[in-house]
Design a protein around this motif. Structure first.
Motif, PDB file in Angstrom:
ATOM      1  N   ASN A 461       0.837  -1.205   0.000  1.00 46.23           N
ATOM      2  CA  ASN A 461       0.000   0.000   0.000  1.00 46.23           C
ATOM      3  C   ASN A 461       0.872   1.256   0.000  1.00 46.23           C
ATOM      4  OD1 ASN A 461      -2.400  -1.407  -0.033  1.00 46.23           O
ATOM      5  ND2 ASN A 461      -2.740  -1.294   2.174  1.00 46.23           N
ATOM      6  N   SER A 462       1.973   1.232   0.775  1.00 47.30           N
ATOM      7  CA  SER A 462       2.887   2.380   0.814  1.00 47.30           C
ATOM      8  C   SER A 462       3.529   2.610  -0.552  1.00 47.30           C
ATOM      9  CB  SER A 462       3.970   2.138   1.876  1.00 47.30           C
ATOM     10  OG  SER A 462       3.413   2.097   3.164  1.00 47.30           O
ATOM     11  N   ILE A 463       3.981   1.519  -1.190  1.00 49.10           N
ATOM     12  CA  ILE A 463       4.624   1.632  -2.511  1.00 49.10           C
ATOM     13  C   ILE A 463       3.642   2.194  -3.530  1.00 49.10           C
ATOM     14  CG2 ILE A 463       5.590   0.281  -4.427  1.00 49.10           C
ATOM     15  CD1 ILE A 463       6.740  -1.617  -2.236  1.00 49.10           C
ATOM     16  N   GLN A 464       2.384   1.677  -3.498  1.00 49.10           N
ATOM     17  CA  GLN A 464       1.382   2.158  -4.463  1.00 49.10           C
ATOM     18  C   GLN A 464       1.038   3.624  -4.211  1.00 49.10           C
ATOM     19  OE1 GLN A 464      -1.700  -0.718  -3.793  1.00 49.10           O
ATOM     20  NE2 GLN A 464      -0.712  -2.319  -4.999  1.00 49.10           N
ATOM     21  N   SER A 465       0.992   4.037  -2.931  1.00 42.73           N
ATOM     22  CA  SER A 465       0.725   5.442  -2.606  1.00 42.73           C
ATOM     23  C   SER A 465       1.851   6.340  -3.119  1.00 42.73           C
ATOM     24  CB  SER A 465       0.562   5.589  -1.093  1.00 42.73           C
ATOM     25  OG  SER A 465       0.321   6.937  -0.740  1.00 42.73           O
ATOM     26  N   ILE A 466       3.104   5.879  -3.000  1.00 41.77           N
ATOM     27  CA  ILE A 466       4.255   6.642  -3.494  1.00 41.77           C
ATOM     28  C   ILE A 466       4.235   6.715  -5.018  1.00 41.77           C
ATOM     29  CG2 ILE A 466       6.777   6.558  -3.734  1.00 41.77           C
ATOM     30  CD1 ILE A 466       6.841   5.517  -0.812  1.00 41.77           C
ATOM     31  N   GLU A 467       3.917   5.588  -5.679  1.00 42.00           N
ATOM     32  CA  GLU A 467       3.879   5.575  -7.156  1.00 42.00           C
ATOM     33  C   GLU A 467       2.845   6.561  -7.680  1.00 42.00           C
ATOM     34  OE1 GLU A 467       3.168   1.480  -7.959  1.00 42.00           O
ATOM     35  OE2 GLU A 467       5.290   0.937  -8.007  1.00 42.00           O
ATOM     36  N   VAL A 493       5.907  -2.433  15.731  1.00 39.98           N
ATOM     37  CA  VAL A 493       6.428  -2.327  14.364  1.00 39.98           C
ATOM     38  C   VAL A 493       5.760  -1.121  13.717  1.00 39.98           C
ATOM     39  CG1 VAL A 493       6.697  -3.451  12.132  1.00 39.98           C
ATOM     40  CG2 VAL A 493       6.757  -4.826  14.233  1.00 39.98           C
ATOM     41  N   SER A 494       6.577  -0.154  13.304  1.00 35.53           N
ATOM     42  CA  SER A 494       6.052   1.070  12.690  1.00 35.53           C
ATOM     43  C   SER A 494       6.519   1.147  11.239  1.00 35.53           C
ATOM     44  CB  SER A 494       6.555   2.287  13.477  1.00 35.53           C
ATOM     45  OG  SER A 494       6.259   3.487  12.785  1.00 35.53           O
ATOM     46  N   ILE A 495       5.581   1.371  10.325  1.00 41.28           N
ATOM     47  CA  ILE A 495       5.887   1.513   8.893  1.00 41.28           C
ATOM     48  C   ILE A 495       5.335   2.854   8.419  1.00 41.28           C
ATOM     49  CG2 ILE A 495       5.561   0.536   6.589  1.00 41.28           C
ATOM     50  CD1 ILE A 495       5.207  -2.213   7.918  1.00 41.28           C
ATOM     51  N   LYS A 496       6.251   3.763   8.029  1.00 39.22           N
ATOM     52  CA  LYS A 496       5.859   5.106   7.577  1.00 39.22           C
ATOM     53  C   LYS A 496       6.189   5.276   6.100  1.00 39.22           C
ATOM     54  CE  LYS A 496       7.218   7.167  12.034  1.00 39.22           C
ATOM     55  NZ  LYS A 496       8.085   8.185  12.677  1.00 39.22           N
ATOM     56  N   ASP A 497       5.397   6.109   5.435  1.00 40.96           N
ATOM     57  CA  ASP A 497       5.718   6.465   4.051  1.00 40.96           C
ATOM     58  C   ASP A 497       5.321   7.913   3.808  1.00 40.96           C
ATOM     59  OD1 ASP A 497       3.064   6.764   2.444  1.00 40.96           O
ATOM     60  OD2 ASP A 497       2.732   4.910   3.592  1.00 40.96           O
ATOM     61  N   ASN A 498       5.912   8.485   2.761  1.00 38.25           N
ATOM     62  CA  ASN A 498       5.577   9.867   2.394  1.00 38.25           C
ATOM     63  C   ASN A 498       4.864   9.901   1.043  1.00 38.25           C
ATOM     64  OD1 ASN A 498       7.722   9.193   0.812  1.00 38.25           O
ATOM     65  ND2 ASN A 498       8.998  10.978   1.290  1.00 38.25           N
ATOM     66  N   GLY A 499       3.892   8.959   0.904  1.00 32.59           N
ATOM     67  CA  GLY A 499       3.083   8.913  -0.315  1.00 32.59           C
ATOM     68  C   GLY A 499       1.951   9.912  -0.251  1.00 32.59           C
ATOM     69  N   LEU A 500       0.875   9.624  -0.981  1.00 34.05           N
ATOM     70  CA  LEU A 500      -0.255  10.550  -1.046  1.00 34.05           C
ATOM     71  C   LEU A 500      -1.037  10.627   0.271  1.00 34.05           C
ATOM     72  CD1 LEU A 500      -1.851  10.016  -4.567  1.00 34.05           C
ATOM     73  CD2 LEU A 500      -0.770  12.085  -3.696  1.00 34.05           C
ATOM     74  N   GLY A 501      -0.920   9.583   1.093  1.00 32.89           N
ATOM     75  CA  GLY A 501      -1.701   9.562   2.332  1.00 32.89           C
ATOM     76  C   GLY A 501      -3.103   9.011   2.107  1.00 32.89           C
ATOM     77  N   CYS A 558       3.628  11.010   5.674  1.00 32.79           N
ATOM     78  CA  CYS A 558       2.193  11.309   5.749  1.00 32.79           C
ATOM     79  C   CYS A 558       1.415  10.207   6.452  1.00 32.79           C
ATOM     80  CB  CYS A 558       1.624  11.519   4.343  1.00 32.79           C
ATOM     81  SG  CYS A 558       2.308  12.953   3.519  1.00 32.79           S
ATOM     82  N   THR A 559       1.805   8.954   6.228  1.00 34.17           N
ATOM     83  CA  THR A 559       1.038   7.822   6.759  1.00 34.17           C
ATOM     84  C   THR A 559       1.945   6.938   7.604  1.00 34.17           C
ATOM     85  OG1 THR A 559      -0.337   7.852   4.779  1.00 34.17           O
ATOM     86  CG2 THR A 559      -0.492   5.909   6.178  1.00 34.17           C
ATOM     87  N   GLU A 560       1.412   6.504   8.740  1.00 38.68           N
ATOM     88  CA  GLU A 560       2.167   5.595   9.615  1.00 38.68           C
ATOM     89  C   GLU A 560       1.219   4.513  10.128  1.00 38.68           C
ATOM     90  OE1 GLU A 560       4.785   5.488  13.764  1.00 38.68           O
ATOM     91  OE2 GLU A 560       3.720   7.320  13.181  1.00 38.68           O
ATOM     92  N   PHE A 561       1.600   3.262   9.916  1.00 39.03           N
ATOM     93  CA  PHE A 561       0.880   2.119  10.473  1.00 39.03           C
ATOM     94  C   PHE A 561       1.711   1.560  11.622  1.00 39.03           C
ATOM     95  CE2 PHE A 561      -1.546   2.275   6.618  1.00 39.03           C
ATOM     96  CZ  PHE A 561      -2.778   1.771   6.974  1.00 39.03           C
ATOM     97  N   CYS A 562       1.050   1.338  12.784  1.00 37.97           N
ATOM     98  CA  CYS A 562       1.735   0.778  13.944  1.00 37.97           C
ATOM     99  C   CYS A 562       1.063  -0.531  14.345  1.00 37.97           C
ATOM    100  CB  CYS A 562       1.699   1.745  15.122  1.00 37.97           C
ATOM    101  SG  CYS A 562       2.785   3.165  14.917  1.00 37.97           S
ATOM    102  N   VAL A 563       1.886  -1.556  14.481  1.00 40.67           N
ATOM    103  CA  VAL A 563       1.399  -2.870  14.909  1.00 40.67           C
ATOM    104  C   VAL A 563       1.954  -3.153  16.299  1.00 40.67           C
ATOM    105  CG1 VAL A 563       1.444  -5.346  14.463  1.00 40.67           C
ATOM    106  CG2 VAL A 563       1.214  -3.740  12.553  1.00 40.67           C
ATOM    107  N   PHE A 564       1.047  -3.496  17.259  1.00 39.72           N
ATOM    108  CA  PHE A 564       1.455  -3.813  18.632  1.00 39.72           C
ATOM    109  C   PHE A 564       1.149  -5.293  18.896  1.00 39.72           C
ATOM    110  CE2 PHE A 564       0.371   0.636  18.430  1.00 39.72           C
ATOM    111  CZ  PHE A 564       1.348   1.273  19.192  1.00 39.72           C
TER     112      PHE A 564
END
Length: 567
Positions: A461-467, A493-501, A558-564
């Motif tokens: 999802n992060s890659i597609q948002s960036i593309e 586990v935190s996964i952030k991206d600077n895609g469209l959000g 813009c977007t951050e997913f956190c898994v606990f």
């Protein structure tokens, strides 16, 4: 005074005094002398004062002046008409006799009689006390009988209550009640029948020697049916057990029919056939109590069976849902894998092309028979790395598609993230920077294949948002940051991206099954919903934070997913 008169009174058993018209004592009979002490001197009124003082009488005088000198004997002498009074005579200290004093005038004489009624009064008192004792004894006997019957009732109800508490088996409950009723009423037969459209099917019977009757259909006349549906007990001597009995009874028996009702619904009836003619009030109350207990027990057992059935159905449904959930997870995994196939194929084709080209060069070297050992070593080294790359990709694919690992095992989440990144390398190596901030984390007991699917879905999802953002604004400092750490005994586990959000209107929907912003054929709409279920299966949680992207700083996350996940 004539001798005849003296002779008449002399032998009387009652004391007698005879006075003349001047109120002087003319005669005292023999009984008087025995009953009262002999008076000294004259027997005139003055001489009787000693005796007067020993008599007491419950008479209220109107003339207070006469109160102290009043005596029942003097009153009897002075009476102008016939006189009668009750008097108490004190012959010793605290010892008394009761007399009736009567007087009447005979010619020129006043005759005074003394009747000792002490024994009669004592007998009357004893008689009354005896009557009271008889009444008390009867009341005690009745109370004792009631207490015994009540104790019997309570003992029976307690046994039935204990049976109810110890088991919810309807058969055991009813059989216990039937046996107890049979013993109390000396019954020939006791049975329970369930209701079926104003008829009754015999289900349980005591004693068991009549068990051949089980399943028999019982019918009754309208009067009996009315009592049953009005929740009233029926008592009737009969020669037939019920209307459609095949054989008559050998002798008339008292048939007691007890309705078993709960919440206005007739569950069945208890029938007692007993030679007992009279059914007392205590026994009728006992029947009501037993009916209530059995009604509650049967209703409780029915509810328990219904709950048990619902529980079994629910367990089957949960099992089916788990199987469906697993199928959905695997389907989503294969869908995600399908999207990677082209990339993985390209990744494999590149080293394969290198190996193929190297083989052509090696063939030419062999054909020329020239000594080019160094070139061959270089070619061999290149081929080794290419084969290693292909092997790593194949191993990653094999690990990713492992569908049979349904047992938890300890895994290094940092390594699992690297495995997922290996599968996405073809996507990320073109202008997307991967920043790893792996912490020193312990091994986690989990389902690794499922967690890999969560990481793959979020990263794709992060890659597609960036593309999409690259297509919209052109190249920029595209970046995905992956961070692992331990916080409050949880793996984060935190996964952030600077895609469209994520658009504001979609924030509440992203974990809903079936929701997707992709075109038809590009997404299933199950990805993040399944991710949420997988994390919940690990007793963890997943959250996201999305900020509005700053156009002046396109490389801002813009977007951050956190898994606990609990450790």
């Amino acid at each position: 005074m004539s001798k005849i008169l003296r002779s008449f009174y002399h032998n009387l058993k009652e004391p007698v005094i005879i006075y003349d018209i001047n109120e002087c004592v003319l005669y005292c009979n023999k009984a008087f002398g025995k009953s009262f002490a002999r008076l000294n001197g004259s027997l005139g009124l003055d001489a009787l004062k000693k005796l007067n003082y020993k008599f007491y009488c419950d008479i209220c005088l109107l003339e207070s002046s006469e109160l102290m000198s009043y005596s029942p004997i003097i009153a009897a002498i002075k009476a102008k008409t016939d006189f009668t009074t009750y008097a108490l005579y004190q012959f010793e200290e605290r010892k008394y006799l009761y007399y009736i004093i009567k007087s009447f005038t005979f010619k020129k004489y006043k005759v005074v009689y003394f009747y000792d009624v002490t024994k009669e009064l004592e007998l009357e008192k004893l008689r009354k006390e005896n009557e009271i004792l008889k009444i008390q004894n009867l009341e005690f006997s009745n109370t004792n009988s009631k207490a015994q019957n009540q104790a019997l009732k309570m003992a029976l109800l307690n046994r039935i209550s204990t049976s109810i508490r110890e088991t919810l088996d309807t058969k055991s409950l009813i059989r216990t009640a039937l046996k107890e009723l049979s013993m109390i009423f000396g019954a020939h037969k006791v049975y329970y029948a369930t209701e079926s459209k104003e008829r009754f099917i015999l289900e349980y019977i005591y004693p068991t020697s009549f068990s051949s009757q089980i399943g028999e259909m019982l019918t009754y006349d309208k009067k009996i049916l009315k009592n049953i549906y009005d929740n009233k007990n029926s008592f009737q001597f009969c020669l037939k057990e019920h209307n459609n009995s095949k054989e008559p009874l050998k002798a008339p028996l008292n048939r007691i029919i007890i309705p078993v009702i709960k919440s206005s619904e007739v569950l069945g009836i208890i029938v007692i056939l007993t030679p007992k003619k009279e059914i007392g009030e205590i026994e009728k109350e006992l029947l009501l109590g037993i009916s209530g207990q059995i009604s509650s027990a049967i209703f409780q057992a029915i509810l328990f069976n219904q709950v048990t059935k619902k529980k079994e159905e629910l367990e089957d449904t949960i099992k089916e849902l788990k199987e469906t959930q697993l199928q959905l997870i695997n389907a989503e995994k294969m869908a995600s894998l399908g999207q990677l196939i082209a990339s993985v194929a390209h990744e494999i084709n590149t080293p394969l092309a290198s190996i193929s080209a190297n083989n052509e060069i090696a063939k030419k070297i062999y054909d020329s028979k020239e000594n080019n050992t160094e070139i061959l070593k270089d070619l061999n080294s290149i081929d080794y790395e290419a084969i290693k790359r292909i092997n790593n990709l194949v191993q990653s694919l094999k690990r990713f598609v492992r569908l049979d690992e349904m047992v938890q095992q300890e895994a290094d989440i940092n390594q699992e993230l690297d495995l997922t990144l290996d599968l996405l390398k073809h996507k990320t190596k073109k202008g997307i920077k991967i920043e790893k901030k792996y912490g020193n984390i312990p091994l986690v007991k989990c389902y690794p294949n499922m967690l890999n699917q969560v990481f793959l879905n979020i990263l794709m999802n992060s890659i597609q948002s960036i593309e999409k953002k690259i297509q919209k604004i052109g190249e920029y400092g595209a970046c995905i940051e992956i961070e692992t750490q331990v916080c409050d005994e949880k793996l984060v586990v935190s996964i952030k991206d600077n895609g469209l959000g994520i658009e504001e209107k979609n924030k509440k929907k992203i974990f809903q099954a079936g929701f997707t912003t992709k075109k038809v054929g590009e997404g299933t709409g199950l990805g993040l919903a399944i991710c949420k279920k997988i994390i919940e299966k690990h007793n963890g949680s997943i959250f996201f934070d999305c900020k509005k992207c700053d156009k002046t700083k396109p490389d801002t996350f813009c977007t951050e997913f956190c898994v606990f996940i609990p450790l």
